[in-house]
Design a protein around this motif. Structure first.
Motif, PDB file in Angstrom:
ATOM      1  N   PHE A  31       0.804  -1.220   0.000  1.00  0.00           N
ATOM      2  CA  PHE A  31       0.000   0.000   0.000  1.00  0.00           C
ATOM      3  C   PHE A  31       0.839   1.272   0.000  1.00  0.00           C
ATOM      4  O   PHE A  31       0.296   2.359  -0.179  1.00  0.00           O
ATOM      5  N   MET A  32       2.147   1.168   0.158  1.00  0.00           N
ATOM      6  CA  MET A  32       2.970   2.371   0.128  1.00  0.00           C
ATOM      7  C   MET A  32       4.407   1.991  -0.196  1.00  0.00           C
ATOM      8  O   MET A  32       4.894   0.959   0.251  1.00  0.00           O
ATOM      9  N   SER A  33       5.073   2.841  -0.974  1.00  0.00           N
ATOM     10  CA  SER A  33       6.482   2.672  -1.295  1.00  0.00           C
ATOM     11  C   SER A  33       7.070   4.064  -1.474  1.00  0.00           C
ATOM     12  O   SER A  33       6.597   4.823  -2.322  1.00  0.00           O
ATOM     13  N   VAL A  34       8.069   4.403  -0.652  1.00  0.00           N
ATOM     14  CA  VAL A  34       8.642   5.749  -0.660  1.00  0.00           C
ATOM     15  C   VAL A  34      10.162   5.633  -0.587  1.00  0.00           C
ATOM     16  O   VAL A  34      10.692   4.822   0.170  1.00  0.00           O
ATOM     17  N   SER A  35      10.859   6.459  -1.361  1.00  0.00           N
ATOM     18  CA  SER A  35      12.310   6.530  -1.321  1.00  0.00           C
ATOM     19  C   SER A  35      12.707   7.846  -0.655  1.00  0.00           C
ATOM     20  O   SER A  35      12.447   8.929  -1.193  1.00  0.00           O
ATOM     21  N   TYR A  36      13.316   7.750   0.520  1.00  0.00           N
ATOM     22  CA  TYR A  36      13.660   8.912   1.340  1.00  0.00           C
ATOM     23  C   TYR A  36      15.095   9.353   1.113  1.00  0.00           C
ATOM     24  O   TYR A  36      15.979   8.527   0.889  1.00  0.00           O
ATOM     25  N   GLU A  37      15.314  10.661   1.247  1.00  0.00           N
ATOM     26  CA  GLU A  37      16.657  11.234   1.298  1.00  0.00           C
ATOM     27  C   GLU A  37      16.952  11.582   2.742  1.00  0.00           C
ATOM     28  O   GLU A  37      16.071  12.040   3.477  1.00  0.00           O
ATOM     29  N   ARG A  38      18.205  11.418   3.129  1.00  0.00           N
ATOM     30  CA  ARG A  38      18.604  11.803   4.485  1.00  0.00           C
ATOM     31  C   ARG A  38      18.641  13.325   4.549  1.00  0.00           C
ATOM     32  O   ARG A  38      19.295  13.969   3.739  1.00  0.00           O
ATOM     33  N   SER A  39      17.940  13.898   5.536  1.00  0.00           N
ATOM     34  CA  SER A  39      17.954  15.350   5.691  1.00  0.00           C
ATOM     35  C   SER A  39      18.874  15.796   6.810  1.00  0.00           C
ATOM     36  O   SER A  39      19.278  16.945   6.860  1.00  0.00           O
ATOM     37  N   SER A  40      19.210  14.878   7.712  1.00  0.00           N
ATOM     38  CA  SER A  40      20.206  15.176   8.748  1.00  0.00           C
ATOM     39  C   SER A  40      20.632  13.872   9.389  1.00  0.00           C
ATOM     40  O   SER A  40      19.947  12.871   9.304  1.00  0.00           O
ATOM     41  N   THR A  41      21.752  13.918  10.026  1.00  0.00           N
ATOM     42  CA  THR A  41      22.224  12.775  10.800  1.00  0.00           C
ATOM     43  C   THR A  41      22.410  13.213  12.231  1.00  0.00           C
ATOM     44  O   THR A  41      22.605  14.392  12.523  1.00  0.00           O
ATOM     45  N   VAL A  42      22.327  12.289  13.117  1.00  0.00           N
ATOM     46  CA  VAL A  42      22.561  12.562  14.518  1.00  0.00           C
ATOM     47  C   VAL A  42      24.033  12.299  14.781  1.00  0.00           C
ATOM     48  O   VAL A  42      24.539  11.239  14.433  1.00  0.00           O
ATOM     49  N   PRO A  43      24.765  13.281  15.348  1.00  0.00           N
ATOM     50  CA  PRO A  43      26.187  13.048  15.590  1.00  0.00           C
ATOM     51  C   PRO A  43      26.398  11.891  16.559  1.00  0.00           C
ATOM     52  O   PRO A  43      25.576  11.654  17.437  1.00  0.00           O
ATOM     53  N   ALA A  44      27.480  11.182  16.358  1.00  0.00           N
ATOM     54  CA  ALA A  44      27.814  10.078  17.256  1.00  0.00           C
ATOM     55  C   ALA A  44      28.065  10.623  18.654  1.00  0.00           C
ATOM     56  O   ALA A  44      28.539  11.755  18.816  1.00  0.00           O
ATOM     57  N   SER A  45      27.763   9.844  19.638  1.00  0.00           N
ATOM     58  CA  SER A  45      27.976  10.263  21.031  1.00  0.00           C
ATOM     59  C   SER A  45      29.463  10.431  21.297  1.00  0.00           C
ATOM     60  O   SER A  45      30.283   9.673  20.787  1.00  0.00           O
ATOM     61  N   ALA A  46      29.784  11.402  22.135  1.00  0.00           N
ATOM     62  CA  ALA A  46      31.167  11.610  22.533  1.00  0.00           C
ATOM     63  C   ALA A  46      31.574  10.495  23.497  1.00  0.00           C
ATOM     64  O   ALA A  46      30.738  10.011  24.269  1.00  0.00           O
ATOM     65  N   PRO A  47      32.821  10.066  23.462  1.00  0.00           N
ATOM     66  CA  PRO A  47      33.237   9.031  24.404  1.00  0.00           C
ATOM     67  C   PRO A  47      33.094   9.534  25.839  1.00  0.00           C
ATOM     68  O   PRO A  47      33.237  10.718  26.112  1.00  0.00           O
ATOM     69  N   ASP A  48      32.792   8.607  26.743  1.00  0.00           N
ATOM     70  CA  ASP A  48      32.628   8.976  28.175  1.00  0.00           C
ATOM     71  C   ASP A  48      33.958   9.379  28.774  1.00  0.00           C
ATOM     72  O   ASP A  48      34.978   8.917  28.427  1.00  0.00           O
TER      73      ASP A  48
END
Length: 151
Positions: free
Chosen positions: A134-151
Motif C-alpha cells: 500500500f505504500m512505497s517511498v524513497s527517502y533522502e537523508r535530511s540530517s544525521t545525529v552526531p555520534a555520542s562523545a566518548p565517556d
C-alpha cells in the motif's frame, strides 16, 4: 558486533529522512526520524505524513525497537489509534518489521538502505487474499545525529 558486520547495524538508520510522497491520493510530505532510545538497546522511530498543500497531519506514528543481536522486538502506536507489538530482523542493510498479531491487523514494512544513501520503505497489509503493498517511498537523508562523545 560480530567481526565483519561493522556498519550493518540498525543504528545506520539514525537521523532524519524526508520524501515527497503520495498518501492515498493526496500529495504529501513523508518524514521519518530514527534516534537512540532511553536504553542502549533501544532504537526509536517517529513517522509523519503531512498534506503538502495545507501541512495538516494525515498520519503519525511512533515506535520503539529493542535490539537483541539480529532479532528485534518492540511496540508501535499511531494516530489511527493502533498499538501493535512488532518483531523485526536486520540483515543486508534492511530492517524487516512485522507489526500486529495473528487474527488482527497485520502490516509488514521493509526499511532498506541503498548504496546511493537513500532509505527505501515499502509497506504491505495482510488482506483476505494475502499481502498487498500500500505504500512505497524513497527517502533522502535530511540530517544525521552526531555520534555520542566518548565517556
Amino acid at each position: 558486533a560480530e567481526p565483519g558486520t561493522e556498519g550493518q547495524e540498525p543504528n545506520q538508520l539514525i537521523g532524519d529522512w524526508r520524501a515527497d510522497c503520495d498518501a492515498w491520493g493526496v500529495p504529501a510530505d513523508c518524514q521519518i526520524s530514527w534516534s537512540e532510545g532511553m536504553h542502549d538497546a533501544h532504537l526509536t522511530i517517529s513517522y509523519s505524513i503531512a498534506n503538502r498543500d495545507t501541512a495538516d497531519t494525515i498520519f503519525r506514528g511512533n515506535g520503539v525497537y529493542r535490539l537483541r543481536n539480529d532479532d528485534l522486538d518492540g511496540f508501535w502506536a499511531d494516530s489511527g489509534g493502533a498499538i501493535h507489538p512488532l518483531r523485526a530482523s536486520w540483515a543486508d542493510a534492511a530492517l524487516k518489521t512485522h507489526w500486529g498479531r495473528a487474527g488482527g491487523e497485520q502490516v509488514r514494512t521493509v526499511y532498506q538502505l541503498t548504496d546511493n544513501g537513500r532509505l527505501n520503505v515499502v509497506d504491505w497489509a495482510l488482506q483476505d487474499d494475502g499481502w498487498v503493498q500500500f505504500m512505497s517511498v524513497s527517502y533522502e537523508r535530511s540530517s544525521t545525529v552526531p555520534a555520542s562523545a566518548p565517556d
